[in-house]
Scaffold this motif. Structure first.
Motif, mmCIF file in Angstrom:
data_model
loop_
_atom_site.group_PDB
_atom_site.id
_atom_site.type_symbol
_atom_site.label_atom_id
_atom_site.label_comp_id
_atom_site.label_asym_id
_atom_site.label_seq_id
_atom_site.Cartn_x
_atom_site.Cartn_y
_atom_site.Cartn_z
ATOM 1 N N ASN A 66 0.747 -1.328 -0.067
ATOM 2 C CA ASN A 66 0.064 0.036 -0.079
ATOM 3 C C ASN A 66 0.799 1.207 0.089
ATOM 4 N N ASP A 67 0.483 2.264 -0.740
ATOM 5 C CA ASP A 67 1.051 3.674 -0.595
ATOM 6 C C ASP A 67 0.870 4.387 0.660
ATOM 7 N N SER A 68 1.168 5.456 1.119
ATOM 8 C CA SER A 68 0.810 6.063 2.118
ATOM 9 C C SER A 68 -0.477 6.882 2.229
ATOM 10 N N THR A 69 -1.136 6.895 0.944
ATOM 11 C CA THR A 69 -2.360 7.525 0.646
ATOM 12 C C THR A 69 -3.457 6.534 -0.057
ATOM 13 N N HIS A 70 -4.656 6.914 0.115
ATOM 14 C CA HIS A 70 -5.501 5.815 -0.884
ATOM 15 C C HIS A 70 -6.848 7.031 -1.235
ATOM 16 N N PRO A 71 -7.513 6.836 -2.176
ATOM 17 C CA PRO A 71 -8.396 7.642 -2.865
ATOM 18 C C PRO A 71 -9.672 7.595 -1.687
ATOM 19 N N MET A 72 -10.336 8.963 -1.562
ATOM 20 C CA MET A 72 -11.734 8.807 -0.882
ATOM 21 C C MET A 72 -12.474 9.770 -1.652
ATOM 22 N N LYS A 73 -13.628 9.232 -2.183
ATOM 23 C CA LYS A 73 -14.544 10.319 -2.797
ATOM 24 C C LYS A 73 -15.463 11.013 -1.652
ATOM 25 N N VAL A 74 -15.585 12.201 -1.650
ATOM 26 C CA VAL A 74 -16.617 12.920 -0.804
ATOM 27 C C VAL A 74 -17.662 13.569 -1.352
ATOM 28 N N TYR A 129 -2.043 12.988 10.632
ATOM 29 C CA TYR A 129 -1.064 13.692 9.578
ATOM 30 C C TYR A 129 -1.259 15.095 9.058
ATOM 31 N N GLY A 130 -2.456 15.850 9.315
ATOM 32 C CA GLY A 130 -2.507 16.913 8.854
ATOM 33 C C GLY A 130 -3.927 16.994 8.120
ATOM 34 N N ALA A 131 -4.155 18.062 7.405
ATOM 35 C CA ALA A 131 -5.477 18.370 6.707
ATOM 36 C C ALA A 131 -5.183 18.726 5.390
ATOM 37 N N ILE A 132 -6.367 18.285 4.581
ATOM 38 C CA ILE A 132 -6.407 18.645 3.093
ATOM 39 C C ILE A 132 -7.653 19.152 2.897
ATOM 40 N N SER A 133 -7.829 19.864 1.617
ATOM 41 C CA SER A 133 -9.179 20.424 1.154
ATOM 42 C C SER A 133 -9.681 19.908 -0.182
ATOM 43 N N VAL A 134 -11.013 19.853 0.028
ATOM 44 C CA VAL A 134 -11.306 18.854 -1.496
ATOM 45 C C VAL A 134 -12.843 19.421 -1.652
ATOM 46 N N LYS A 135 -13.183 19.689 -3.015
ATOM 47 C CA LYS A 135 -14.403 20.035 -3.296
ATOM 48 C C LYS A 135 -15.356 18.903 -3.278
ATOM 49 N N SER A 136 -16.624 19.071 -2.768
ATOM 50 C CA SER A 136 -17.435 18.026 -2.656
ATOM 51 C C SER A 136 -17.898 17.432 -4.205
ATOM 52 N N GLY A 137 -17.948 16.009 -4.373
ATOM 53 C CA GLY A 137 -17.878 15.763 -5.637
ATOM 54 C C GLY A 137 -16.807 15.104 -6.108
ATOM 55 N N GLU A 138 -15.596 15.546 -5.388
ATOM 56 C CA GLU A 138 -14.166 15.237 -5.989
ATOM 57 C C GLU A 138 -13.809 13.885 -5.034
#
Length: 155
Positions: free
Chosen positions: A21-29, A50-59
């Motif tokens: 596994n990579d240290s990340t994985h996809p999550m659809k929000v 590990y911190g915070a990220i921002s994403v637009k819903s639907g992505e």
């Protein structure tokens, strides 16, 4: 036979999940109104240890794996905030460590977070606080959000 032994030894030393596994994985929000209408483009903040990220819903966001749960808040001017907690669960890499006897690998993967995965598709509802458990995931469908369990008062 020698190759099999070498492979098992390598997996136990380096950690099965770290290799798999990579240290990340996809999550659809996604975000929904209380009536179930999809609202795309809301601002969502996803945060864990590990911190915070921002994403637009639907992505779909690449989220950092962790053994700790993830907090999510989505906002838009037209609706009250949508809040969620995504529960992280051990993935196949952790079980591979256990089966192959890789105690050291299991510790390394636990500490790095690579042995864990969050739900891969969630739908927050504006005005609600929900919990999304990776253990409830069914392939090809969003994880159903549940109301959080009430916390018992300390006596």
């Amino acid at each position: 036979m020698k190759r099999l032994i070498a492979l098992a030894a390598s997996a136990s030393l380096f950690g099965c999940a770290s290799v798999m596994n990579d240290s990340t994985h996809p999550m659809k929000v996604e975000t929904l109104t209380p009536e179930g209408k999809v609202v795309a483009g809301a601002e969502c903040k996803l945060s864990n240890d590990y911190g915070a990220i921002s994403v637009k819903s639907g992505e779909t966001a690449q989220v950092r794996r962790s053994s700790k749960d993830m907090d999510i808040t989505c906002t838009t001017q037209e609706q009250p905030d949508a809040q969620a907690r995504a529960i992280s669960r051990a993935n196949a890499g952790m079980f591979g460590n256990i089966i192959l006897g890789g105690g050291i690998g299991a510790i390394i993967d636990h500490n790095k977070g690579t042995a864990y995965t969050y739900p891969t598709w969630i739908q927050l509802i504006f005005g609600q606080s929900l919990v999304f458990d990776r253990g409830d995931e069914k392939e090809g469908a969003p994880v159903s959000g549940k109301k959080p369990e009430p916390v018992a008062a300390a006596k």
